[in-house]
Write an enzyme that holds these catalytic residues in place. Sequence first.
Site, PDB file in Angstrom:
ATOM      1  N   CYS A  65      29.008  86.705 -10.712  1.00 49.55           N
ATOM      2  CA  CYS A  65      28.282  88.042 -10.768  1.00 49.55           C
ATOM      3  C   CYS A  65      26.787  87.510 -11.203  1.00 49.55           C
ATOM      4  O   CYS A  65      26.729  86.551 -11.620  1.00 49.55           O
ATOM      5  CB  CYS A  65      28.632  89.104 -11.563  1.00 49.55           C
ATOM      6  SG  CYS A  65      30.015  89.899 -11.289  1.00 49.55           S
ATOM      7  N   CYS A  69      25.129  92.997 -13.016  1.00 50.69           N
ATOM      8  CA  CYS A  69      26.021  93.622 -12.211  1.00 50.69           C
ATOM      9  C   CYS A  69      26.660  94.919 -13.154  1.00 50.69           C
ATOM     10  O   CYS A  69      26.697  94.640 -14.338  1.00 50.69           O
ATOM     11  CB  CYS A  69      27.181  92.363 -12.204  1.00 50.69           C
ATOM     12  SG  CYS A  69      28.665  93.366 -11.187  1.00 50.69           S
ATOM     13  N   CYS A  96      30.993  88.330  -6.287  1.00 48.59           N
ATOM     14  CA  CYS A  96      31.234  89.917  -6.580  1.00 48.59           C
ATOM     15  C   CYS A  96      30.834  90.614  -5.452  1.00 48.59           C
ATOM     16  O   CYS A  96      29.631  90.624  -4.871  1.00 48.59           O
ATOM     17  CB  CYS A  96      30.622  90.222  -7.860  1.00 48.59           C
ATOM     18  SG  CYS A  96      30.867  92.076  -8.143  1.00 48.59           S
ATOM     19  N   CYS A  99      28.075  93.297  -6.817  1.00 54.63           N
ATOM     20  CA  CYS A  99      26.709  93.069  -7.218  1.00 54.63           C
ATOM     21  C   CYS A  99      25.883  92.000  -6.541  1.00 54.63           C
ATOM     22  O   CYS A  99      24.685  91.573  -6.356  1.00 54.63           O
ATOM     23  CB  CYS A  99      26.280  92.475  -8.651  1.00 54.63           C
ATOM     24  SG  CYS A  99      27.195  90.791  -8.867  1.00 54.63           S
TER      25      CYS A  99
HETATM   26 ZN   LIG Z   1      29.075  91.745  -9.954  1.00 58.53          ZN
END
Ligand SMILES: [Zn+2]
Length: 381
Positions: A65, A69, A96, A99
């Site tokens: 991330c 995030c 991810c 994000c």
């Molecule tokens: Zn994330």
Amino acid sequence: MKAQEAGSGGLAQGPSSGAWNEPGDDVMLIDTAMQDDARYQALLARDASQDGRWFYSVRTTGVYCRPSCASRPPRRENVAFHASTAEAEAAGFRPCKRCRPTEISAEAHRVAAIRRACDLIAAAEEVPKLEALADAAHMSPYHFHRTFRRVVGTTPAAFARAARLERLTRGLEGAASVTEAIYAAGYGSGARAYADAKAKLGAAPAALMAGGQGLALRYAAARTKLGWLLVAATDRGVASVSFGDALPALLAGIEGRFPKARITRDEGVLGSWLGAIVAAVEAGSAFPDLPLDIAGTAFQAEVWAALRRIPAGQTRSYAEVAAATGKPTAVRAVAGACAANEIALLIPCHRVVRADGASGGYRWGEERKRKLLAAERAAAS
Ligand SMILES: [Zn+2]
């Protein structure tokens, strides 16, 4: 509560003064210096100013991330840090979906290129040519100009003028100035702040109505050719922009308006907003489109929205603004809404004049209004 450092001889000497990079320093040196524990604190705080500078992976989920995030914070022992998306993926993690760290990375790349361009401009005796700056940033001149405006909030030419002005005044004032404010800002967050900036005209939060009870108000201030300029913001947007001859009086003004707020200085994002506003004042150019947090009646909000549609370099009469709100007879009410405006420049009430061409008054001084209009006219012609 007293604004911090109000009496310490000016805002200008912030902790970041002198701490920012000399032109040519590699931005990444700062980033890698941030220790993992500090990074973990930053991810707990979802600190967007760190986005693009490093990434974190979570052993239990297998994803990585960006620092801001919004997903549930992982436990410290499950977290590892990576300098790049490539490094995270080489370690076996996937991006991810929430994000989207790979997209931020591209944006961070552009922002870093713009920051280097700012360094070039600030360091150069002669203003570098747009083509040369764009070339150094590996962008077309058109794309470079657009990206520069979005990230810094002003054109390269206006930034160069501000940088030159800063060189002239630096040392005399010991002051946080235009480029310093922009430098201090951490471009990652500044860029997103601009990209996301949407004019918000609406009701004030309850906290504002109650004198700022429980409200965190941040401010930044700088000296301009028209005197001190102070910008104050809640986490929703700019709540006040004011001019004055002396900083203590300006601070007293926001303390009086928000007596229960916790007022602190902010050279981060707010510093970059201030820098963009100051650059526009110096250049007579359009003001940055920043989120606003303002309190007013529905009619006042309509008037303020109409004022924001008046381009730099032009003026309207009170009657013309009244007509623009669909209430052509409400001339006096328009004048009242202008007088009640707390946000100088971003709600450009200085662009409203009397039908006979007379200035028509200005909350922050008629002379400032005349000079603002003269600079905007000169820049537009
Ligand atoms: Zn994330």
